[in-house]
Design a protein around this motif. Structure first.
Motif, PDB file in Angstrom:
ATOM      1  N   UNK A 248      21.577  68.054   2.242  1.00 13.52           N
ATOM      2  CA  UNK A 248      22.592  69.002   1.485  1.00 13.52           C
ATOM      3  C   UNK A 248      23.781  69.056   2.305  1.00 13.52           C
ATOM      4  N   UNK A 249      23.784  69.114   3.649  1.00 14.64           N
ATOM      5  CA  UNK A 249      25.170  69.182   4.376  1.00 14.64           C
ATOM      6  C   UNK A 249      25.970  67.821   4.142  1.00 14.64           C
ATOM      7  N   UNK A 250      25.480  66.715   3.757  1.00 16.00           N
ATOM      8  CA  UNK A 250      25.865  65.678   3.421  1.00 16.00           C
ATOM      9  C   UNK A 250      26.434  65.307   2.027  1.00 16.00           C
ATOM     10  N   UNK A 251      26.235  66.313   1.375  1.00 14.40           N
ATOM     11  CA  UNK A 251      26.554  66.300  -0.171  1.00 14.40           C
ATOM     12  C   UNK A 251      27.462  67.267  -0.643  1.00 14.40           C
ATOM     13  N   UNK A 252      27.497  68.499   0.175  1.00 19.85           N
ATOM     14  CA  UNK A 252      27.987  69.704  -0.368  1.00 19.85           C
ATOM     15  C   UNK A 252      29.097  70.153   0.569  1.00 19.85           C
ATOM     16  N   UNK A 253      30.298  70.637   0.054  1.00 22.64           N
ATOM     17  CA  UNK A 253      31.261  71.244   0.860  1.00 22.64           C
ATOM     18  C   UNK A 253      31.079  72.271   1.584  1.00 22.64           C
ATOM     19  N   UNK A 254      30.092  73.060   0.943  1.00 23.50           N
ATOM     20  CA  UNK A 254      29.789  74.406   2.000  1.00 23.50           C
ATOM     21  C   UNK A 254      28.221  74.693   1.457  1.00 23.50           C
ATOM     22  N   UNK A 255      27.629  75.309   2.665  1.00 25.02           N
ATOM     23  CA  UNK A 255      26.184  75.527   2.231  1.00 25.02           C
ATOM     24  C   UNK A 255      25.752  76.900   2.703  1.00 25.02           C
ATOM     25  N   UNK A 256      25.211  77.830   2.034  1.00 30.65           N
ATOM     26  CA  UNK A 256      24.601  79.232   2.699  1.00 30.65           C
ATOM     27  C   UNK A 256      23.460  78.807   3.056  1.00 30.65           C
ATOM     28  N   UNK A 257      23.283  79.522   4.356  1.00 35.32           N
ATOM     29  CA  UNK A 257      21.750  79.328   4.648  1.00 35.32           C
ATOM     30  C   UNK A 257      20.532  79.709   3.704  1.00 35.32           C
ATOM     31  N   UNK A 258      20.819  80.466   2.819  1.00 39.44           N
ATOM     32  CA  UNK A 258      19.769  80.941   1.894  1.00 39.44           C
ATOM     33  C   UNK A 258      19.713  79.815   0.887  1.00 39.44           C
ATOM     34  N   UNK A 259      20.571  79.030   0.773  1.00 40.98           N
ATOM     35  CA  UNK A 259      20.469  77.721  -0.162  1.00 40.98           C
ATOM     36  C   UNK A 259      19.253  76.696   0.461  1.00 40.98           C
ATOM     37  N   UNK A 260      19.253  76.516   1.807  1.00 42.05           N
ATOM     38  CA  UNK A 260      18.602  75.588   2.580  1.00 42.05           C
ATOM     39  C   UNK A 260      16.889  75.669   2.250  1.00 42.05           C
ATOM     40  N   UNK A 261      16.462  74.702   2.248  1.00 45.39           N
ATOM     41  CA  UNK A 261      14.644  74.594   2.102  1.00 45.39           C
ATOM     42  C   UNK A 261      13.905  75.072   3.329  1.00 45.39           C
ATOM     43  N   UNK A 262      14.218  76.154   3.901  1.00 42.24           N
ATOM     44  CA  UNK A 262      13.537  76.837   4.888  1.00 42.24           C
ATOM     45  C   UNK A 262      13.431  78.102   4.781  1.00 42.24           C
ATOM     46  N   UNK A 263      12.643  79.085   5.544  1.00 41.52           N
ATOM     47  CA  UNK A 263      12.729  80.609   5.037  1.00 41.52           C
ATOM     48  C   UNK A 263      13.838  80.937   6.023  1.00 41.52           C
ATOM     49  N   UNK A 264      14.391  82.020   5.443  1.00 44.90           N
ATOM     50  CA  UNK A 264      15.642  82.831   5.738  1.00 44.90           C
ATOM     51  C   UNK A 264      15.975  82.600   7.441  1.00 44.90           C
ATOM     52  N   UNK A 265      15.051  82.820   8.267  1.00 45.45           N
ATOM     53  CA  UNK A 265      15.264  82.878   9.752  1.00 45.45           C
ATOM     54  C   UNK A 265      15.541  81.591  10.159  1.00 45.45           C
ATOM     55  N   UNK A 266      14.630  80.853   9.643  1.00 46.23           N
ATOM     56  CA  UNK A 266      14.573  79.365  10.215  1.00 46.23           C
ATOM     57  C   UNK A 266      15.887  78.741  10.011  1.00 46.23           C
ATOM     58  N   UNK A 267      16.278  79.012   8.792  1.00 44.45           N
ATOM     59  CA  UNK A 267      17.580  78.498   7.858  1.00 44.45           C
ATOM     60  C   UNK A 267      18.744  78.944   8.966  1.00 44.45           C
TER      61      UNK A 267
END
Length: 294
Positions: A248-267
């Motif tokens: 996701x980081x390699x394809x998007x200008x910006x990423x919110x932790x909540x958008x990552x495929x991990x639980x919130x704390x892990x993200x």
């Protein structure tokens, strides 16, 4: 987009640099400026053919730059930070607002291969038949074709700068044989340029392409280095889903932790870890509602 990879791009240090005679030239005539814009586009074409360049990420970052320019054209105050917030901090059911809609249009236009259907998704207020007609209005080669499309749309639909610039970039991509739209024309234009017509308008379009192609080449080299570093540290990440997050980081200008495929704390921990490794940067400077990018 699909390109043949130049033989001399096996190392990041050998990514071709824009020739100095393109970046420093001060051409005044339409003929000379057209020559320089063609040279700049040819060089950008070579750079986009380098496998080291994260093309989706580059297009997404250029889309932000184009959206920022469109905000300036319309006299709105939103700049990169506000545009990122409007789109990347949206929750399900939220509306992006006028500025966010502009940014979304550019991201969608650059995110899919250039087709009338994809452009219709990016510009839902424009019917597909009109999109096809406007793109077909382009005549001439490369920038001349894009300028004709831009001038046609602005004449038939005044104050519709966003659709006009997106469709002009789409026409330019088609003329170059690119699979994807690369946002170029908007960021290099001045507000007054969009009111010009005839040769003055074409001259402004050529100059816009030159300046934007130079910036795109610079960003491509920078993002190639950053992407290589992120890939190098990726094996150190132990979190489940870290591989998908890196993509996701390699394809998007910006990423919110909540958008990552991990639980919130892990993200959040993963983002902090990537910042510590120098692989991504926190983009907002805030303690909460943070965004991260390469």
């Amino acid at each position: 987009m699909t390109f043949a990879r130049p033989d001399h791009t096996s190392d990041l240090d050998t990514l071709p640099q824009m020739p100095a005679w393109v970046t420093s030239a001060r051409a005044e005539t339409l003929e000379d400026v057209a020559f320089l814009s063609g040279a700049a586009l040819n060089h950008l074409h070579l750079v986009l053919g380098c496998v080291e360049v994260p093309q989706a990420l580059l297009r997404d970052r250029l889309a932000l730059r184009a959206a920022e320019a469109c905000m300036a054209f319309s006299g709105r105050p939103e700049r990169a930070g506000e545009l990122r917030d409007a789109v990347h901090l949206m929750r399900p059911g939220d509306l992006p607002g006028p500025a966010g809609e502009v940014y979304q249009s550019w991201r969608r236009a650059a995110g899919r291969p250039v087709t009338v259907k994809a452009l219709g998704w990016a510009l839902p207020a424009v019917v597909p038949a009109q999109i096809a007609a406007w793109i077909d209005a382009g005549q001439g080669a490369l920038v001349a074709r894009a300028a004709t499309v831009l001038e046609t749309v602005l004449t038939e639909a005044p104050r519709q700068e966003v659709p006009a610039l997106i469709l002009a970039d789409a026409a330019l991509a088609q003329a170059l044989g690119w699979d994807h739209l690369v946002p170029l024309l908007a960021a290099g234009q001045k507000r007054a340029d969009l009111r010009k017509r005839g040769d003055d308008f074409r001259l402004a379009c050529h100059r816009a392409v030159i300046s934007s192609a130079i910036e795109a080449v610079r960003q491509a080299a920078d993002l190639a280095r950053r992407a290589a570093h992120l890939k190098a540290v990726a094996p150190k990440l132990r979190a489940k889903g870290a591989g998908d997050a890196v993509e996701m980081f390699l394809t998007r200008d910006a990423v919110a932790p909540s958008a990552l495929p991990l639980p919130d704390r892990a993200a959040r921990r993963l983002c902090d870890r990537l910042v510590d490794l120098g692989a991504v940067h926190e983009l907002t400077g805030r303690d909460t509602f943070r965004l991260y990018g390469v």
